[in-house]
Design a protein around this motif. Structure first.
Motif, mmCIF file in Angstrom:
data_model
loop_
_atom_site.group_PDB
_atom_site.id
_atom_site.type_symbol
_atom_site.label_atom_id
_atom_site.label_comp_id
_atom_site.label_asym_id
_atom_site.label_seq_id
_atom_site.Cartn_x
_atom_site.Cartn_y
_atom_site.Cartn_z
ATOM 1 N N ALA A 1 -0.796 34.626 -35.845
ATOM 2 C CA ALA A 1 0.222 34.185 -35.173
ATOM 3 C C ALA A 1 -0.354 34.027 -33.973
ATOM 4 C CB ALA A 1 1.257 34.015 -35.799
ATOM 5 N N VAL A 2 -1.124 35.370 -33.873
ATOM 6 C CA VAL A 2 -1.253 36.956 -32.609
ATOM 7 C C VAL A 2 -2.676 35.352 -32.237
ATOM 8 C CG1 VAL A 2 -2.045 39.002 -31.366
ATOM 9 C CG2 VAL A 2 -0.166 38.321 -33.028
ATOM 10 N N ALA A 3 -3.073 35.494 -33.465
ATOM 11 C CA ALA A 3 -4.879 35.071 -32.997
ATOM 12 C C ALA A 3 -4.358 33.178 -32.198
ATOM 13 C CB ALA A 3 -5.562 34.622 -33.988
ATOM 14 N N VAL A 4 -3.321 32.432 -32.609
ATOM 15 C CA VAL A 4 -3.708 31.014 -32.325
ATOM 16 C C VAL A 4 -2.833 31.320 -31.192
ATOM 17 C CG1 VAL A 4 -2.061 29.095 -32.637
ATOM 18 C CG2 VAL A 4 -2.999 30.192 -34.673
ATOM 19 N N ALA A 5 -2.517 32.640 -30.746
ATOM 20 C CA ALA A 5 -0.965 32.720 -29.272
ATOM 21 C C ALA A 5 -2.439 32.752 -28.455
ATOM 22 C CB ALA A 5 -0.047 33.539 -29.729
ATOM 23 N N TRP A 6 -3.220 33.713 -28.230
ATOM 24 C CA TRP A 6 -4.237 34.021 -28.191
ATOM 25 C C TRP A 6 -4.817 32.809 -27.278
ATOM 26 C CZ3 TRP A 6 -5.873 38.300 -25.104
ATOM 27 C CH2 TRP A 6 -7.323 38.626 -24.508
ATOM 28 N N TRP A 7 -5.358 31.691 -28.548
ATOM 29 C CA TRP A 7 -6.430 30.872 -27.834
ATOM 30 C C TRP A 7 -5.811 30.074 -27.489
ATOM 31 C CZ3 TRP A 7 -4.556 25.412 -29.726
ATOM 32 C CH2 TRP A 7 -6.140 24.724 -29.665
ATOM 33 N N SER A 8 -3.703 29.606 -27.216
ATOM 34 C CA SER A 8 -3.243 28.661 -27.334
ATOM 35 C C SER A 8 -3.233 29.058 -25.279
ATOM 36 C CB SER A 8 -1.791 28.778 -27.244
ATOM 37 O OG SER A 8 -0.966 29.584 -27.461
ATOM 38 N N VAL A 9 -3.188 30.262 -24.791
ATOM 39 C CA VAL A 9 -2.879 30.969 -23.446
ATOM 40 C C VAL A 9 -3.472 29.490 -22.567
ATOM 41 C CG1 VAL A 9 -2.528 32.115 -21.757
ATOM 42 C CG2 VAL A 9 -2.608 32.559 -24.051
ATOM 43 N N PRO A 10 -4.738 29.430 -22.596
ATOM 44 C CA PRO A 10 -5.402 28.452 -21.563
ATOM 45 C C PRO A 10 -5.178 27.264 -21.373
ATOM 46 C CG PRO A 10 -7.045 29.275 -23.031
ATOM 47 C CD PRO A 10 -5.714 30.287 -23.173
ATOM 48 N N ARG A 11 -4.666 26.528 -22.994
ATOM 49 C CA ARG A 11 -4.870 25.163 -23.721
ATOM 50 C C ARG A 11 -3.460 24.771 -23.365
ATOM 51 N NH1 ARG A 11 -8.840 28.393 -26.187
ATOM 52 N NH2 ARG A 11 -10.894 27.855 -26.367
ATOM 53 N N MET A 12 -2.648 25.181 -22.784
ATOM 54 C CA MET A 12 -1.041 24.874 -23.578
ATOM 55 C C MET A 12 -0.209 24.968 -22.692
ATOM 56 S SD MET A 12 1.260 25.258 -27.389
ATOM 57 C CE MET A 12 2.826 24.703 -27.548
ATOM 58 N N GLU A 13 1.060 25.259 -22.022
ATOM 59 C CA GLU A 13 1.484 25.193 -21.134
ATOM 60 C C GLU A 13 2.797 26.079 -22.571
ATOM 61 O OE1 GLU A 13 2.396 24.928 -18.288
ATOM 62 O OE2 GLU A 13 0.244 23.476 -18.061
ATOM 63 N N THR A 14 3.669 27.452 -21.398
ATOM 64 C CA THR A 14 4.462 28.199 -21.737
ATOM 65 C C THR A 14 5.245 27.810 -21.999
ATOM 66 O OG1 THR A 14 2.600 29.682 -21.008
ATOM 67 C CG2 THR A 14 5.346 30.198 -22.156
ATOM 68 N N ALA A 15 5.982 26.350 -20.969
ATOM 69 C CA ALA A 15 7.798 25.388 -20.932
ATOM 70 C C ALA A 15 7.592 25.247 -22.638
ATOM 71 C CB ALA A 15 7.163 24.659 -20.360
ATOM 72 N N TRP A 16 6.032 24.977 -23.626
ATOM 73 C CA TRP A 16 6.577 24.397 -23.903
ATOM 74 C C TRP A 16 7.715 25.537 -25.772
ATOM 75 C CZ3 TRP A 16 6.148 19.131 -25.677
ATOM 76 C CH2 TRP A 16 5.380 18.053 -24.852
ATOM 77 N N PHE A 17 7.646 25.864 -25.430
ATOM 78 C CA PHE A 17 8.562 27.430 -26.090
ATOM 79 C C PHE A 17 9.981 27.136 -26.100
ATOM 80 C CE2 PHE A 17 3.537 28.667 -26.485
ATOM 81 C CZ PHE A 17 3.420 28.615 -27.609
ATOM 82 N N TYR A 18 10.540 26.466 -24.593
ATOM 83 C CA TYR A 18 11.571 26.590 -23.746
ATOM 84 C C TYR A 18 12.302 25.632 -24.650
ATOM 85 C CZ TYR A 18 9.817 29.966 -20.803
ATOM 86 O OH TYR A 18 8.507 31.424 -19.945
ATOM 87 N N ARG A 19 11.818 24.666 -24.895
ATOM 88 C CA ARG A 19 12.348 22.892 -25.471
ATOM 89 C C ARG A 19 13.307 23.091 -24.950
ATOM 90 N NH1 ARG A 19 11.586 25.438 -31.815
ATOM 91 N NH2 ARG A 19 10.755 27.268 -31.073
ATOM 92 N N ASN A 20 13.647 22.639 -23.400
ATOM 93 C CA ASN A 20 14.650 22.507 -22.962
ATOM 94 C C ASN A 20 14.087 21.179 -22.358
ATOM 95 O OD1 ASN A 20 12.652 23.382 -20.834
ATOM 96 N ND2 ASN A 20 13.746 24.944 -19.804
ATOM 97 N N ALA A 21 12.646 20.587 -22.729
ATOM 98 C CA ALA A 21 13.026 19.443 -22.075
ATOM 99 C C ALA A 21 11.645 18.523 -22.564
ATOM 100 C CB ALA A 21 11.739 19.992 -20.339
ATOM 101 N N PRO A 22 11.778 17.206 -22.159
ATOM 102 C CA PRO A 22 11.436 15.965 -23.014
ATOM 103 C C PRO A 22 9.718 16.354 -22.580
ATOM 104 C CG PRO A 22 12.181 15.374 -20.795
ATOM 105 C CD PRO A 22 13.051 16.501 -20.917
ATOM 106 N N ALA A 23 9.186 15.754 -23.712
ATOM 107 C CA ALA A 23 7.287 15.167 -23.462
ATOM 108 C C ALA A 23 7.077 15.321 -21.767
ATOM 109 C CB ALA A 23 6.762 14.882 -24.522
ATOM 110 N N GLN A 24 7.514 14.140 -21.488
ATOM 111 C CA GLN A 24 6.849 13.269 -19.870
ATOM 112 C C GLN A 24 7.846 13.977 -19.049
ATOM 113 O OE1 GLN A 24 9.332 11.872 -22.515
ATOM 114 N NE2 GLN A 24 9.311 9.816 -22.659
#
Length: 382
Positions: A214-237
């Motif tokens: 999980a730590v390795a995947v999180a490291w990989w995701s930092v430049p590729r995925m917005e952190t805001a997805w982890f808050y789950r407070n907004a739609p995809a749009q």
């Protein structure tokens, strides 16, 4: 407690009911450790810019710390119904603290952040108060989830639909309410044997490579995925992403949350520890630590250059853990119980069943006293 040092004292004398009913140390330990991660995560959230290591750990923690807390909340909401006793507890333990702290946080921002125009709105939860709104909604719907045949798939479907529905407004932070709903429903359907299963030694050992991955995947995701997805407070749009990414990421994050939460539970001690008693005060730590984080933001404490160094980051982590630990202690609980867990007997009608039991008990008590007055030397059988 008798003079005996054994927990049950004399074997021939059972403990009273109120003494034999003890809290489960495992759940108190889990709640305390989860709330520490919440506080540390909020501290890390202030120093993420350009810090890939901290953001990696931040993403791992944000994947499971609130889901773990919500699952436990769901597990202990299994007995909730719409009886007067439960509704009263919902009002005093959730609604009243939400109103009090929403006003307090709004005033704190108005005067601490020099924002005199900041409105006080009970429909727009400030910062971490979204959890109380969510808990209120989830518990009100508990009878529904206890009635339907497939509660978890239905909750996942609702969360997936919400993640691609911009029409779901910000009132009561409803996106988070709906997207975290499956975690609460999962807690409702869990049983003690499920927690015993994840606490097995084999699961504890298997959790180590899982967390490392999980730590390795999180490291990989930092430049590729917005952190805001982890808050789950907004739609995809809201993230300029295609609508279909909402359901995909909702299901993926739920799966990751369940796996990492199981790893977390596997390492929670089941015996009493020095921090076990603090598990009963986690709501105090949760509601109060936000003032420290917000004060640091308003005053610019998190802009100090030392926080860009490893020692500064470690120091902030320790400080966050210590602060939220102190906020869970008994003195804090005794001081603020009047607003966090108020009794408010004056605000509620007496339960009809309780009144009936009192009426039945009164004549018996009177008759017994009359007999004792007439025959003072004769013992009246009970």
């Amino acid at each position: 407690m008798t003079a005996s040092l054994r927990p049950n004292g004399d074997r021939g004398t059972p403990l009273p009911r109120q003494q034999s009913k003890q809290r489960d140390a495992f759940f108190d330990n889990a709640k305390y450790l989860a709330i520490v991660l919440v506080g540390v995560g909020h501290a890390w959230g202030q120093i993420l810019d350009g810090n890939r290591t901290v953001e990696t750990l931040y993403r791992v923690v944000y994947t499971f710390h609130m889901p773990a807390f919500i699952i436990i909340s769901g597990y202990f909401s299994r007995s909730f119904d719409l009886s007067p006793k439960r509704v009263k507890r919902l009002i005093t333990g959730v609604v009243v603290p939400y109103v009090v702290f929403e006003v307090a946080y709004s005033l704190h921002r108005r005067y601490g952040d020099d924002a005199p125009d900041h409105d006080i709105s009970l429909l727009d939860p400030t910062y971490l108060l979204w959890f109380l709104c969510a808990l209120f909604v989830w518990r009100l719907t508990t009878p529904i989830w206890k009635t339907v045949r497939w509660p978890l798939p239905i909750a996942l479907g609702i969360a997936a639909l919400a993640s691609m529905a911009p029409s779901v407004g910000n009132d009561l932070n409803m996106q988070r309410v709906l997207q975290f709903l499956p975690c609460f429903v999962l807690g409702l359907v869990l049983r003690p044997e499920h927690f015993a299963l994840v606490r097995r030694r084999s699961v504890r050992i298997a959790s180590v490579p899982v967390v490392a991955a999980a730590v390795a995947v999180a490291w990989w995701s930092v430049p590729r995925m917005e952190t805001a997805w982890f808050y789950r407070n907004a739609p995809a749009q809201a993230a300029d992403a295609p609508w279909w990414t909402g359901p995909v990421l909702t299901l993926a994050l739920f799966g990751c949350s369940v796996v990492l939460t199981a790893c977390f539970f596997a390492w929670v001690p089941g015996r009493r520890m020095w921090f076990t008693a603090l598990g009963a005060g986690t709501i105090y730590g949760y509601l109060l630590h936000g003032f420290l984080v917000k004060a640091g933001t308003y005053e610019g404490w998190f802009q100090e250059p030392v926080l860009d160094q490893p020692l500064g980051e470690i120091g902030l982590t320790v400080l966050g853990a210590v602060a939220i630990t102190l906020l869970c202690t008994k003195p804090v609980q005794r001081t603020l119980r009047c607003v966090v867990e108020p009794r408010m007997e004056w605000a509620f009608r007496r339960d009809a069943g309780e009144e009936a039991r009192e009426r039945e008990a009164r004549p018996k008590t009177g008759a017994r006293e009359a007999v004792e007055a007439r025959e003072p030397n004769q013992k009246v059988p009970v």
